[in-house]
Design an enzyme around this catalytic site. Structure first.
Site, short mmCIF file in Angstrom:
data_model
loop_
_atom_site.label_atom_id
_atom_site.label_comp_id
_atom_site.label_asym_id
_atom_site.label_seq_id
_atom_site.Cartn_x
_atom_site.Cartn_y
_atom_site.Cartn_z
N HIS A 227 11.61 0.01 0.37
CA HIS A 227 11.41 1.08 1.35
C HIS A 227 10.66 0.53 2.55
CE1 HIS A 227 11.72 4.28 -2.05
NE2 HIS A 227 12.91 3.93 -1.58
N HIS B 267 7.57 -1.71 0.92
CA HIS B 267 7.15 -1.89 -0.47
C HIS B 267 8.38 -1.78 -1.38
CE1 HIS B 267 7.09 2.50 0.15
NE2 HIS B 267 7.64 2.50 -1.04
N HIS C 254 0.33 0.35 -7.59
CA HIS C 254 1.59 1.08 -7.76
C HIS C 254 2.79 0.26 -7.33
CE1 HIS C 254 -0.78 4.63 -8.54
NE2 HIS C 254 -1.36 4.56 -7.37
N THR D 240 8.06 9.45 -2.23
CA THR D 240 8.44 9.49 -3.66
C THR D 240 7.23 9.30 -4.57
OG1 THR D 240 8.93 7.12 -3.81
CG2 THR D 240 10.73 8.57 -3.08
N THR D 241 6.05 9.25 -3.98
CA THR D 241 4.80 9.15 -4.75
C THR D 241 3.85 10.21 -4.24
OG1 THR D 241 3.90 7.56 -3.16
CG2 THR D 241 5.02 6.64 -5.09
N HIS E 84 10.28 -0.80 -5.41
CA HIS E 84 10.33 -0.09 -6.69
C HIS E 84 11.23 -0.91 -7.61
CE1 HIS E 84 8.50 3.55 -4.91
NE2 HIS E 84 9.14 3.16 -3.82
ZN LIG Z 1 8.82 3.87 -1.98
#
Ligand SMILES: [Zn+2]
Ligand SMILES: *[C@@H]1O[C@H](CO)[C@@H](O)[C@H](O)[C@H]1NC(C)=O
Length: 318
Positions: free
Chosen positions: A134, A108, A83, A216-217, A110
């Protein structure tokens, strides 16, 4: 499929991660709430921050990272979890300036896709930056680890750093980006030399937006104290392309074509009744031309009115 790698992986041992999910398609974000009820909640992240509606709260203190400059271990673990790219962080990295002391877990990213400069999760007045980092922390005063903390309101604190494109490569980000080629496939991990995590953050840690939201996941737990910095960090176009074009969301052994890991950002969620605070005052607002005309007109009309009242009103009274 990747059922054994939690997003909060790197820290947690291989726990079952629940149902398979993606951003688009039959397991896409419109379906997340079916397997993960919190994803349909009323305090979800990310959001589009309407900056003029954020409420200044000048009592919000600057964030104070402690120990971020020199992580104690000589190496850090970087993984592709299918992801995103996740860098595990030692819990000796402490974040002060929040209601309680938080310990770092991982960071991580995005991002979007090659040729498309929009991939951040949080929006500022509708603008989507090219990418967002993040940095995830858990409340180390109340909980033993992130897995326990993420189930409780205020259990996690995440820093959101917007990445925009500038002229020069950012050396701190290069410490991560140059290793993405070693974790091309989902499930791969590489040990990278330790470096100053502080150097990944924007300079002004006293200027931020604050709101209560969620992961957010999936599983989208509504346990996150969000801090989003309006000041972006600048990376080069080549660095952005490294982030957008290096990783696959598929495992090496899979029979199908490798799928590029792109567009791993969630759509903005409803604010509902939530408040967004800002640690800084509103920009000094200038008056528009229309307002200036209205003020002058009002003043002139007021003076004329006063003159008439004094002159004729007084005369009539005689
Ligand atoms: Zn995130
Ligand atoms: C977040 O939630 C906590 C606990 O309910 C509350 O005290 C705090 O004021 C909230 N923060 C914001 C920015 O709304």
């Amino acid at each position: 499929m990747l059922r054994v790698l939690l997003l909060l992986g790197g820290l947690a041992p291989a726990l079952p991660a629940g149902p398979h999910w993606t951003y688009e398609g039959p397991h896409g974000q419109q379906h997340w709430h079916e397997g993960h009820p919190d994803c349909g909640g009323r305090a979800q992240s990310p959001i589009d921050i309407r900056t003029a509606r954020a409420q200044p709260d000048l009592s919000l203190p600057p964030l104070r990272p402690q120990g971020y400059e020199s992580p104690p271990s000589p190496e850090l673990s970087l993984a592709n979890n299918g992801h995103t790219a996740v860098l595990a962080l030692p819990p000796s990295l402490r974040l002060l300036g929040l209601p309680r002391t938080f310990a770092a877990v991982q960071l991580h990213f995005h991002w979007g896709r090659p040729g498309q400069a929009a991939g951040a999760e949080h929006l500022l007045d509708g603008h989507r930056a090219p990418a967002e980092m993040h940095v995830v922390h858990f409340d180390a005063e109340r909980f033993p680890d992130a897995a326990a903390a993420q189930q409780h309101p205020g259990g996690l604190a995440v820093l959101g750093v917007l990445l925009e494109v500038g002229d020069d490569p950012h050396p701190a980000y290069d410490n991560i980006l140059r290793h993405l080629g070693s974790i091309r496939y989902a499930g791969q991990t590489v040990a990278i030399p330790s470096f100053s995590i502080q150097d990944l953050l924007p300079a002004h840690l006293d200027r931020y937006y604050r709101y209560n939201g969620s992961l957010t996941t999936p599983p989208c737990f509504q346990s996150v104290i969000w801090t989003l910095f309006p000041q972006p960090v600048l990376i080069s176009q080549a660095q952005l392309e490294q982030l957008q074009g290096s990783l696959y969301s598929t495992e090496e052994a899979e029979q199908e074509e490798p799928q590029l890991l792109v567009d791993n950002f969630r759509a903005p969620q409803e604010l509902n009744q939530r408040l967004v605070l800002s640690s800084f005052p509103r920009e000094a607002e200038g008056y528009s031309t229309g307002e200036v005309i209205a003020i002058i007109f009002g003043a002139v009309a007021g003076c004329v009115g006063l003159f008439l009242a004094v002159h004729f009103g007084a005369r009539r009274m005689r």
